[in-house]
Motif scaffolding. Structure first.
Motif, short mmCIF file in Angstrom:
data_model
loop_
_atom_site.label_atom_id
_atom_site.label_comp_id
_atom_site.label_asym_id
_atom_site.label_seq_id
_atom_site.Cartn_x
_atom_site.Cartn_y
_atom_site.Cartn_z
N PRO A 172 0.83 -1.22 0.00
CA PRO A 172 0.00 0.00 0.00
C PRO A 172 0.85 1.26 0.00
CG PRO A 172 -0.03 -1.05 2.16
CD PRO A 172 0.67 -2.00 1.24
N ALA A 173 0.31 2.31 -0.57
CA ALA A 173 1.00 3.60 -0.59
C ALA A 173 1.05 4.19 0.81
CB ALA A 173 0.29 4.56 -1.54
N VAL A 174 2.00 5.08 1.02
CA VAL A 174 2.13 5.75 2.31
C VAL A 174 1.71 7.21 2.17
CG1 VAL A 174 3.98 4.23 3.07
CG2 VAL A 174 4.55 6.36 1.90
N ASP A 175 1.32 7.80 3.28
CA ASP A 175 0.93 9.20 3.31
C ASP A 175 1.95 10.01 4.11
OD1 ASP A 175 -1.49 8.82 1.89
OD2 ASP A 175 -2.43 8.06 3.72
N VAL A 176 1.86 11.31 3.98
CA VAL A 176 2.72 12.20 4.76
C VAL A 176 2.12 12.38 6.15
CG1 VAL A 176 3.62 14.55 4.95
CG2 VAL A 176 3.58 13.40 2.73
N VAL A 177 2.96 12.25 7.17
CA VAL A 177 2.57 12.50 8.55
C VAL A 177 3.16 13.84 8.95
CG1 VAL A 177 2.65 11.68 10.93
CG2 VAL A 177 2.52 10.03 9.04
N ALA A 178 2.31 14.82 9.20
CA ALA A 178 2.77 16.19 9.43
C ALA A 178 3.74 16.28 10.61
CB ALA A 178 1.57 17.10 9.67
N ALA A 179 3.48 15.56 11.69
CA ALA A 179 4.35 15.62 12.86
C ALA A 179 5.74 15.06 12.54
CB ALA A 179 3.73 14.84 14.02
N PHE A 181 6.50 16.64 18.60
CA PHE A 181 5.64 17.25 17.59
C PHE A 181 4.25 16.59 17.54
CE2 PHE A 181 9.78 18.67 15.99
CZ PHE A 181 9.50 20.01 15.76
N GLY A 182 3.98 15.71 18.51
CA GLY A 182 2.63 15.17 18.64
C GLY A 182 2.40 13.80 18.07
N TYR A 183 3.46 13.11 17.62
CA TYR A 183 3.25 11.77 17.06
C TYR A 183 3.44 10.71 18.15
CZ TYR A 183 3.70 7.54 14.33
OH TYR A 183 3.51 6.27 13.84
N VAL A 184 2.53 9.75 18.21
CA VAL A 184 2.63 8.65 19.16
C VAL A 184 2.51 7.34 18.37
CG1 VAL A 184 1.63 7.52 21.17
CG2 VAL A 184 1.62 10.02 21.00
N GLY A 185 3.49 6.46 18.51
CA GLY A 185 3.46 5.18 17.80
C GLY A 185 4.85 4.76 17.40
N GLY A 186 4.94 3.62 16.73
CA GLY A 186 6.22 3.12 16.26
C GLY A 186 6.77 4.01 15.17
N THR A 191 10.74 -0.40 2.78
CA THR A 191 9.94 -1.35 2.00
C THR A 191 9.16 -2.27 2.93
OG1 THR A 191 11.77 -2.95 1.86
CG2 THR A 191 11.59 -1.31 0.09
N HIS A 192 8.99 -1.88 4.17
CA HIS A 192 8.31 -2.71 5.17
C HIS A 192 6.81 -2.75 4.91
CE1 HIS A 192 7.31 -4.57 8.95
NE2 HIS A 192 8.58 -4.62 9.29
N PRO A 193 6.18 -3.93 5.00
CA PRO A 193 4.72 -4.01 4.80
C PRO A 193 3.93 -3.22 5.83
CG PRO A 193 5.72 -6.18 4.59
CD PRO A 193 6.79 -5.27 5.11
N ALA A 194 4.53 -2.89 6.98
CA ALA A 194 3.82 -2.14 8.01
C ALA A 194 4.07 -0.63 7.92
CB ALA A 194 4.23 -2.64 9.40
N LEU A 195 4.86 -0.19 6.94
CA LEU A 195 5.12 1.24 6.80
C LEU A 195 3.82 1.95 6.45
CD1 LEU A 195 7.40 3.42 6.68
CD2 LEU A 195 7.41 3.07 4.22
N SER A 196 3.47 2.95 7.26
CA SER A 196 2.18 3.62 7.06
C SER A 196 2.29 5.10 6.72
CB SER A 196 1.32 3.47 8.32
OG SER A 196 1.99 4.04 9.45
N GLY A 197 3.43 5.73 7.02
CA GLY A 197 3.56 7.15 6.74
C GLY A 197 5.00 7.60 6.84
N ILE A 198 5.30 8.75 6.25
CA ILE A 198 6.66 9.28 6.29
C ILE A 198 6.62 10.79 6.51
CG2 ILE A 198 7.56 7.51 4.73
CD1 ILE A 198 7.61 9.74 2.53
N TYR A 224 9.87 7.71 9.53
CA TYR A 224 8.83 6.80 9.05
C TYR A 224 8.00 6.28 10.22
CZ TYR A 224 12.49 3.47 10.38
OH TYR A 224 13.47 2.80 11.05
N ALA A 225 6.74 5.98 9.92
CA ALA A 225 5.81 5.44 10.90
C ALA A 225 5.52 3.98 10.56
CB ALA A 225 4.51 6.25 10.90
N LEU A 226 5.48 3.14 11.59
CA LEU A 226 5.18 1.72 11.41
C LEU A 226 3.88 1.38 12.13
CD1 LEU A 226 8.72 0.15 11.97
CD2 LEU A 226 7.50 0.40 9.81
#
Length: 483
Positions: free
Chosen positions: A209-216, A256-261, A290-297, A310-312
């Motif tokens: 799946p494509a990834v989205d931009v995470v503002a934080a 900057f407000g991001y919580v997660g891997g 190239t991780h399958p769990a990559l969700s945002g950058i 990057y966010a996982l």
């Protein structure tokens, strides 16, 4: 009754048609001559105007250790400017002292690289951001933006560099706050768009799946790129230095407000896309982007530093086995320098090795049954296998890597097959890719890339693989790993 013209009528009409055609030809010739005359008058004036260099002039000092010196000059795309320089740079190594004069007539040569070259960089350039400058010659701005100057010395030799140049720049205009802001924003927009587009194109080819931009994460990456360019090229920040946000990437992400891997990779490359390609060519960094769990950058750029945060997600976003190079890929590079710390290549083994081949599985790999890379003309290719069962640096990874022991052959279609046992049962994948038809030596002589690039990665993964924090440095290049 026929109304056909007689012989006399036909001859008269023919003579009239010929005369009319001759008149039209003479008129057209006269018109062309007139236009050429006008163009002859206009062209020299236009050419002269295009060559005019503005009278705006500044003088700046460019220390050998500086990552980038802001000249305060704003240039429009294609605008001419003139550089003149005096002084010298010195590079002192454990072998000998190398000198480079201001004209570049006596270059440093270190690990096969010609040093002592004055580089220019214009903000807002979406492609490679650096270009060589003659020290007493006219150049043209490749894009609109603020002009920066620097040496082409490798960053890892910064502490061994001495001296400075006094450089006068004539041309352009003063970089006002408005012009500067527009220039920096244009560069960031172009770089971020290029990275996101290229990364999602790669992931689409891999079936991910494509990834989205995470503002934080974007704000955290930009802040750290600025910090690293001004201070230390490292993932860590010190609270006693200007620009401090957090000690580690996850600290800055939370600030900057991001919580997660999340995690971070860094590079010092000539362009954002070039940095991404170097990350993709590696082992320990490829596993993240190239991780399958990559969700945002979130991508940041300042000076010569690029940062990708990057966010996982807590679990893989697809059940598909993801291969790279992607199935049926064309123009795959032949080799990888392999200068990565810790190195995935056995100590003392020859380099470069073949281009890295990998597959991400959607569950923990429990056993490896068969790994095979095959050349249709030469048979099975000898490889180093790297996975969680053989490499401590991949102990929490679900990826399996094959590193060919020697560069791949040009214009060859290779077939890959992998069979493993995962926590969900046995899984297999087979695919093929085709290498570039041109030998890499020829490409390097045509377009000389940077001989060294160092990246570092830090990763914290929560939930998916359990709490994990680690720091690893990588060095790419055709030269030796610095000590």
């Amino acid at each position: 009754m026929d109304a056909r013209p007689g012989p006399t009528q036909t001859g008269t009409r023919h003579r009239r048609a010929v005369a009319s055609a001759q008149a039209r030809a003479l008129f057209a010739a006269a018109l062309v001559a007139a236009l050429l005359s006008v163009l002859t008058v206009i062209r020299p004036a236009e050419a002269g105007a295009a060559q005019t260099v503005s009278t705006h002039q500044v003088t700046v000092r460019v220390p050998a250790r500086a990552s980038a010196v802001d000249t305060g000059v704003y240039l429009e795309a294609g605008e001419p400017f003139v550089i003149s320089a005096a002084g010298e740079w010195t590079l002192v190594t454990d072998r000998k002292q190398y000198m480079a004069d201001a004209d570049g007539a006596a270059y440093c040569v270190y690990e096969g690289r010609r040093l002592g070259v004055l580089l220019g960089r214009v903000a807002g350039l979406p492609g490679p951001a650096q270009f060589a400058l003659g020290t007493r010659a006219e150049s043209r701005a490749p894009a609109s933006g603020v002009l920066y100057l620097m040496s082409n010395h490798p960053w890892w030799l910064r502490d061994r560099q001495q001296g400075e140049l006094t450089v006068t720049v004539r041309g352009g205009r003063a970089a006002t706050p408005e012009l500067r802001s527009n220039s920096e924003e244009a560069e960031l927009r172009a770089a971020r768009a290029a990275v996101l587009q290229r990364l999602n194109a790669v992931r689409q080819r891999m079936g991910l799946p494509a990834v989205d931009v995470v503002a934080a994460l974007e704000r955290a990456a930009q802040g750290h790129a600025k910090y690293a360019d001004r201070h230390d090229y490292s993932h860590q920040e010190r609270p006693d230095r200007a620009g401090f946000v957090g000690e580690y990437p996850w600290d800055r992400a939370r600030a900057f407000g991001y919580v997660g891997g999340c995690g971070e990779v860094m590079a010092m490359e000539e362009g954002a896309e070039a940095a991404l390609e170097m990350w993709l060519a590696s082992v320990y960094h490829r596993q993240f982007i190239t991780h399958p769990a990559l969700s945002g950058i979130g991508f940041g750029l300042y000076g010569r530093v690029q940062v990708l945060n990057y966010a996982l997600a807590a679990a893989p976003l697809t059940e598909r086995v993801a291969a790279y190079p992607p199935p049926d890929a064309q123009e795959v590079p032949l080799s990888w320098p392999g200068l990565e710390l810790p190195s995935p290549i056995p100590e003392g083994a020859p380099t470069p090795v073949g281009y890295t081949v990998s597959a991400h599985f959607p569950a923990v790999v429990k056993a490896v049954h068969a790994l095979r890379l095959e050349d249709p003309h030469r048979g099975v290719v000898g490889c180093y296998a790297r996975h969680r069962l053989s490499d401590a640096a991949l102990s929490n990874s679900d990826a399996v890597f094959l590193l060919p022991r020697a560069p791949l052959q040009p214009g060859t279609t290779y077939r890959v097959s992998m069979a493993v046992e995962t926590a969900r049962g046995p899984q297999e994948i087979a695919w093929s890719f085709t290498t570039s038809a041109e030998a890499e030596g020829a490409r390097e002589s045509a377009v000389l890339g940077p001989p060294s690039l160092t990246t570092m990665a830090a990763d914290v993964r929560q939930g998916l693989l359990g709490p994990l924090a680690w720091l690893v440095g990588l060095t790419f290049g055709r030269g030796a790993v610095p000590t």
